[in-house]
Design a protein around this motif. Structure first.
Motif, PDB file in Angstrom:
ATOM      1  N   ILE A  58       0.914  -1.224   0.056  1.00  0.00           N
ATOM      2  CA  ILE A  58       0.023  -0.080   0.170  1.00  0.00           C
ATOM      3  C   ILE A  58       0.891   1.254   0.028  1.00  0.00           C
ATOM      4  O   ILE A  58       1.826   1.437   0.993  1.00  0.00           O
ATOM      5  CB  ILE A  58      -0.930   0.104   1.278  1.00  0.00           C
ATOM      6  CG1 ILE A  58      -1.779  -1.269   1.478  1.00  0.00           C
ATOM      7  CG2 ILE A  58      -1.784   1.206   1.219  1.00  0.00           C
ATOM      8  CD1 ILE A  58      -2.428  -1.492   0.143  1.00  0.00           C
ATOM      9  N   ASP A  59       0.427   2.126  -0.909  1.00  0.00           N
ATOM     10  CA  ASP A  59       1.288   3.512  -0.981  1.00  0.00           C
ATOM     11  C   ASP A  59       0.778   4.562  -0.109  1.00  0.00           C
ATOM     12  O   ASP A  59      -0.647   4.610   0.204  1.00  0.00           O
ATOM     13  CB  ASP A  59       1.281   4.040  -2.191  1.00  0.00           C
ATOM     14  CG  ASP A  59       2.391   3.333  -3.365  1.00  0.00           C
ATOM     15  OD1 ASP A  59       3.496   3.053  -2.901  1.00  0.00           O
ATOM     16  OD2 ASP A  59       1.880   2.755  -4.460  1.00  0.00           O
ATOM     17  N   ARG A  60       1.343   5.194   0.650  1.00  0.00           N
ATOM     18  CA  ARG A  60       2.883   5.250   0.370  1.00  0.00           C
ATOM     19  C   ARG A  60       3.723   4.912   1.574  1.00  0.00           C
ATOM     20  O   ARG A  60       4.838   4.310   1.482  1.00  0.00           O
ATOM     21  CB  ARG A  60       3.197   6.891  -0.064  1.00  0.00           C
ATOM     22  CG  ARG A  60       2.770   7.303  -1.262  1.00  0.00           C
ATOM     23  CD  ARG A  60       3.209   8.743  -1.642  1.00  0.00           C
ATOM     24  NE  ARG A  60       3.098   9.084  -2.913  1.00  0.00           N
ATOM     25  CZ  ARG A  60       2.066   9.813  -3.297  1.00  0.00           C
ATOM     26  NH1 ARG A  60       1.249  10.453  -2.291  1.00  0.00           N
ATOM     27  NH2 ARG A  60       1.482  10.224  -4.553  1.00  0.00           N
ATOM     28  N   GLU A 299       1.872  16.725   3.976  1.00  0.00           N
ATOM     29  CA  GLU A 299       1.320  15.853   2.943  1.00  0.00           C
ATOM     30  C   GLU A 299      -0.104  15.826   2.806  1.00  0.00           C
ATOM     31  O   GLU A 299      -0.756  14.923   2.507  1.00  0.00           O
ATOM     32  CB  GLU A 299       1.939  14.440   3.447  1.00  0.00           C
ATOM     33  CG  GLU A 299       3.202  14.171   3.312  1.00  0.00           C
ATOM     34  CD  GLU A 299       3.750  12.879   3.870  1.00  0.00           C
ATOM     35  OE1 GLU A 299       3.045  12.007   4.160  1.00  0.00           O
ATOM     36  OE2 GLU A 299       5.060  12.651   3.870  1.00  0.00           O
ATOM     37  N   GLY A 300      -0.948  17.149   3.082  1.00  0.00           N
ATOM     38  CA  GLY A 300      -2.248  17.292   2.851  1.00  0.00           C
ATOM     39  C   GLY A 300      -3.092  16.603   3.651  1.00  0.00           C
ATOM     40  O   GLY A 300      -4.300  16.421   3.575  1.00  0.00           O
ATOM     41  N   HIS A 301      -2.677  16.346   5.072  1.00  0.00           N
ATOM     42  CA  HIS A 301      -3.552  15.479   5.921  1.00  0.00           C
ATOM     43  C   HIS A 301      -3.891  16.693   6.940  1.00  0.00           C
ATOM     44  O   HIS A 301      -3.802  16.200   8.553  1.00  0.00           O
ATOM     45  CB  HIS A 301      -2.491  14.437   6.684  1.00  0.00           C
ATOM     46  CG  HIS A 301      -2.170  13.490   5.911  1.00  0.00           C
ATOM     47  ND1 HIS A 301      -3.090  12.721   5.016  1.00  0.00           N
ATOM     48  CD2 HIS A 301      -1.066  12.817   5.443  1.00  0.00           C
ATOM     49  CE1 HIS A 301      -2.468  11.780   4.143  1.00  0.00           C
ATOM     50  NE2 HIS A 301      -1.105  12.048   4.323  1.00  0.00           N
ATOM     51  N   GLN A 502       6.088   7.282  -9.685  1.00  0.00           N
ATOM     52  CA  GLN A 502       7.250   6.932  -8.851  1.00  0.00           C
ATOM     53  C   GLN A 502       6.642   6.490  -7.482  1.00  0.00           C
ATOM     54  O   GLN A 502       7.257   6.982  -6.502  1.00  0.00           O
ATOM     55  CB  GLN A 502       8.182   8.163  -8.685  1.00  0.00           C
ATOM     56  CG  GLN A 502       8.742   8.382 -10.188  1.00  0.00           C
ATOM     57  CD  GLN A 502       9.686   9.710 -10.501  1.00  0.00           C
ATOM     58  OE1 GLN A 502       9.898  10.536  -9.230  1.00  0.00           O
ATOM     59  NE2 GLN A 502      10.342   9.905 -11.220  1.00  0.00           N
ATOM     60  N   GLU A 503       5.979   5.799  -7.667  1.00  0.00           N
ATOM     61  CA  GLU A 503       5.157   5.395  -6.170  1.00  0.00           C
ATOM     62  C   GLU A 503       6.275   4.363  -5.257  1.00  0.00           C
ATOM     63  O   GLU A 503       6.928   3.583  -5.991  1.00  0.00           O
ATOM     64  CB  GLU A 503       3.987   4.684  -6.338  1.00  0.00           C
ATOM     65  CG  GLU A 503       2.688   5.299  -6.731  1.00  0.00           C
ATOM     66  CD  GLU A 503       2.353   6.529  -5.956  1.00  0.00           C
ATOM     67  OE1 GLU A 503       2.612   6.327  -4.839  1.00  0.00           O
ATOM     68  OE2 GLU A 503       1.611   7.580  -6.149  1.00  0.00           O
ATOM     69  N   TYR A 566      -4.561   5.894  -6.095  1.00  0.00           N
ATOM     70  CA  TYR A 566      -5.586   6.339  -5.060  1.00  0.00           C
ATOM     71  C   TYR A 566      -4.634   7.448  -3.895  1.00  0.00           C
ATOM     72  O   TYR A 566      -5.643   8.139  -3.418  1.00  0.00           O
ATOM     73  CB  TYR A 566      -5.718   5.095  -4.156  1.00  0.00           C
ATOM     74  CG  TYR A 566      -4.847   4.229  -3.746  1.00  0.00           C
ATOM     75  CD1 TYR A 566      -3.910   4.494  -2.722  1.00  0.00           C
ATOM     76  CD2 TYR A 566      -4.201   3.222  -4.702  1.00  0.00           C
ATOM     77  CE1 TYR A 566      -2.921   3.731  -2.459  1.00  0.00           C
ATOM     78  CE2 TYR A 566      -3.339   2.182  -4.183  1.00  0.00           C
ATOM     79  CZ  TYR A 566      -2.561   2.618  -3.068  1.00  0.00           C
ATOM     80  OH  TYR A 566      -1.603   1.745  -2.890  1.00  0.00           O
ATOM     81  N   ASN A 567      -3.400   7.629  -4.101  1.00  0.00           N
ATOM     82  CA  ASN A 567      -2.970   8.735  -3.355  1.00  0.00           C
ATOM     83  C   ASN A 567      -3.086  10.001  -3.871  1.00  0.00           C
ATOM     84  O   ASN A 567      -3.616  11.019  -3.256  1.00  0.00           O
ATOM     85  CB  ASN A 567      -1.408   8.371  -3.175  1.00  0.00           C
ATOM     86  CG  ASN A 567      -1.143   7.674  -2.055  1.00  0.00           C
ATOM     87  OD1 ASN A 567      -1.410   7.971  -0.759  1.00  0.00           O
ATOM     88  ND2 ASN A 567      -0.626   6.328  -2.086  1.00  0.00           N
TER      89      ASN A 567
END
Length: 584
Positions: A58-60, A299-301, A502-503, A566-567
């Motif tokens: 699961i990324d990331r 990171e957008g959280h 580039q995950e 999905y990220n």
């Protein structure tokens, strides 16, 4: 409006049969500690193992942790932490060591392929989650009966969030284990001290066993996630010391000797990483990563205060229903030592996380066991909301959330082109029926039997989700499909370039030496000839073609992998190109 009853006597008998049987099974399982622990382990395995080995990385975060561990194994450097070609100065080394040990054991059984088997990297999280459930049972014994402690453990075992963390090769399930060990030791020490004071006796002397558990767990937590473990125990200790106007409750934990032991365990790596990185680890881990999460949403959280209060209705389902009904009891009994301790453990830390800018659901996971114990304590006191009251109507959330989750998963599968997931429908239907049955049964059989029925429905939902639905959604697993193409083409990772997809999962699955570069440079990469591949997203195909034309590059299209990142929350199409230039 109260939940309606079945019309017929036969319907009532059917309604009551399963919840009552489960209630009796709870009593039988709690007759002995060994039997209770075995029951918890069995439920954990049913809840956590579906999809454990079959789900792609699961990324990331998971893929980053697993890849960094793989690079430790490849390089033999178990002090410094690196991801791909960069330093990874965010978390301490503990989880990487545990994952490396699991993979080393796997190599002895299945050989070199173990390093690319994500399930092996997840084993520490699985064991941490199972251990956390068992520690919830142990800690709860200081507050409630053996039967109640077993129920609290089952609340954790069947919760949505712990099920997710048990399947991810990262820190949080193991961190939960260490914090719960410290929580249990602190709870036993505090309640023993209060009991002695109420009897007019002196505070208990140091307990070597409790002290060992507390300080060893704290050291382990520090090695897993730095200051997070001390935060979860220091805030309640401070609050209790203010309320009690005394720190006598720490005496059983042998603070001076215990602190020295904790430093002895944790300090060597922190000294080593300082010298290896010339202090860069601390500059980034503390100055950028930790402080950044407090002051700004990394990171957008980002999320406003109240985010966790809203999220807990989904992440701690199905137990949150009983927790909500226990809230009035917690307020009324807040001065009682047991309730005071639980509230001191939950509220200050919860508020601190609500204030912090960065919001991720798993941050408050270590507080869930205390909420479960509080709900069980209220149930044993007969203080949960009575059937027919407005608060008791929250039992409707058992079937509502189950149906919403099931419908959402099926809808996601259709949207991604994976079909209706018909094989999962019997389990999804069973989950809906059982959770609705639980809501109906609450008014007659009470909290334990009703909750256990809902928990059984939750297990059916988890099996359908992780074992059937998610693995079928191939559009989500772009990296896995690209890695399959790379393997079929037979090119080594060092001869594969990717732009701009580039995950971290791609690095883990294809190999550490895969090249990250701009699309135009990928044309130069293919121009070198030999067995060379390039993964080029369609949105940057233009710059690649311009550079390829300028170079007179000969190449062919192998395939195009379509999917959904999905990220980033966007569709992707990655074309695999192979060089037809002669070898260099």
């Amino acid at each position: 409006m109260a939940i309606s009853e079945p019309a017929s006597g036969k319907g009532r008998a059917l309604e009551l049969d399963l919840p009552q049987r489960l209630d009796r099974a709870l009593g039988a399982a709690s007759a002995r500690h060994g039997r209770a622990c075995l029951a918890l382990v069995v439920v954990c395995l049913i809840a956590f193992l579906p999809g454990f080995f079959s789900l792609s990385p699961i990324d990331r975060d998971e893929a980053r942790f697993a890849q960094a561990t793989k690079q430790m194994l490849e390089s033999g450097n178990y002090v410094d932490i690196r991801f791909h070609d960069q330093a990874r100065h965010k978390k301490p080394v503990g989880i990487y060591w545990l994952q490396a040990a699991a993979v080393r054991a796997g190599e002895a059984v299945i050989g070199p392929s173990a390093r690319y088997t994500i399930g092996l990297y997840r084993i520490p999280s699985l064991l941490g989650a199972i251990g956390a459930v068992l520690l919830t049972y142990w800690a709860a014994l200081a507050f409630v009966s053996r039967r109640g402690a077993l129920l609290a453990g089952l609340m954790m075992a069947t919760s949505v969030l712990l099920g997710v963390e048990a399947r991810l090769a990262k820190t949080d399930a193991v961190l939960l284990f260490t914090i719960l060990a410290a929580f249990g030791a602190l709870a036993h020490a505090y309640l023993r001290t209060v009991a002695a004071r109420e009897r007019g006796e002196a505070a208990p002397k140091g307990d070597l066993g409790l002290a060992f558990v507390f300080w060893t767990a704290l050291a382990g937590g520090i090695l897993i996630k730095g200051p997070m473990a001390p935060l979860f125990v220091a805030l309640p200790m401070l609050v209790l010391a203010i309320i009690e106007r005394s720190v006598a409750f720490l005496r059983p934990l042998k603070p001076l000797m215990g602190l020295a032991w904790c430093l002895l365990l944790a300090l060597p790596w922190f000294v080593a990483i300082y010298y290896v990185t010339a202090g860069a680890f601390y500059e980034h881990a503390v100055g950028v990563d930790m402080l950044g999460k407090v002051t700004e949403g990394q990171e957008g959280h980002w999320g406003p205060p109240g985010t966790y209060l809203l999220a807990v209705w989904g992440t701690f389902w199905p137990a949150i229903v009983l927790v909500a009904m226990a809230a009035p009891f917690a307020w009324r009994a807040r001065r009682e030592p047991k309730v005071r301790f639980l509230l001191a453990f939950v509220l200050p830390t919860w508020i601190a996380f609500e204030i912090a800018a960065t919001k991720l659901p798993h941050y408050v996971l270590p507080l869930y066991p205390a909420l479960a114990i509080l709900a069980v304590l209220a149930a044993e006191r007969g203080a949960l909301a009575k059937a027919g009251s407005k608060l008791a109507e929250v039992v409707r959330l058992w079937p509502i959330l189950a149906i919403v989750i099931a419908a959402g998963l099926v809808g996601l599968g259709v949207w991604l082109g994976s079909g209706l997931g018909l094989l999962a429908w019997p389990l999804l239907g069973l989950a809906a029926v059982l959770t609705w049955w639980a809501a109906l049964a609450y008014r007659r059989v009470g909290a334990p039997g009703a909750f256990l029925t809902a928990a059984l429905g939750a297990l059916a939902l988890y099996v359908a989700t992780y074992q059937i639905l998610l693995p079928q959604m191939g559009a989500l697993w772009v990296s896995e499909r690209l890695a399959t193409v790379a393997k079929a083409e037979g090119c080594p990772a060092g001869r594969i370039a990717t732009a701009p997809y580039q995950e971290p999962s791609l690095v883990f699955l294809v190999g550490t030496d895969i090249k990250f570069m701009p699309a135009a440079m990928a044309a130069d990469h293919l121009k070198q000839g030999g067995c060379a591949l390039a993964f080029i997203e369609d949105r940057v195909m233009g710059p690649f073609k311009v550079r390829a034309a300028a170079l007179g590059l000969k190449y062919r299209t192998v395939t195009t992998v379509d999917g959904f990142a999905y990220n980033g929350g966007r569709p992707v199409a990655v074309t695999v190109l192979r060089s037809e230039e002669p070898g260099s």
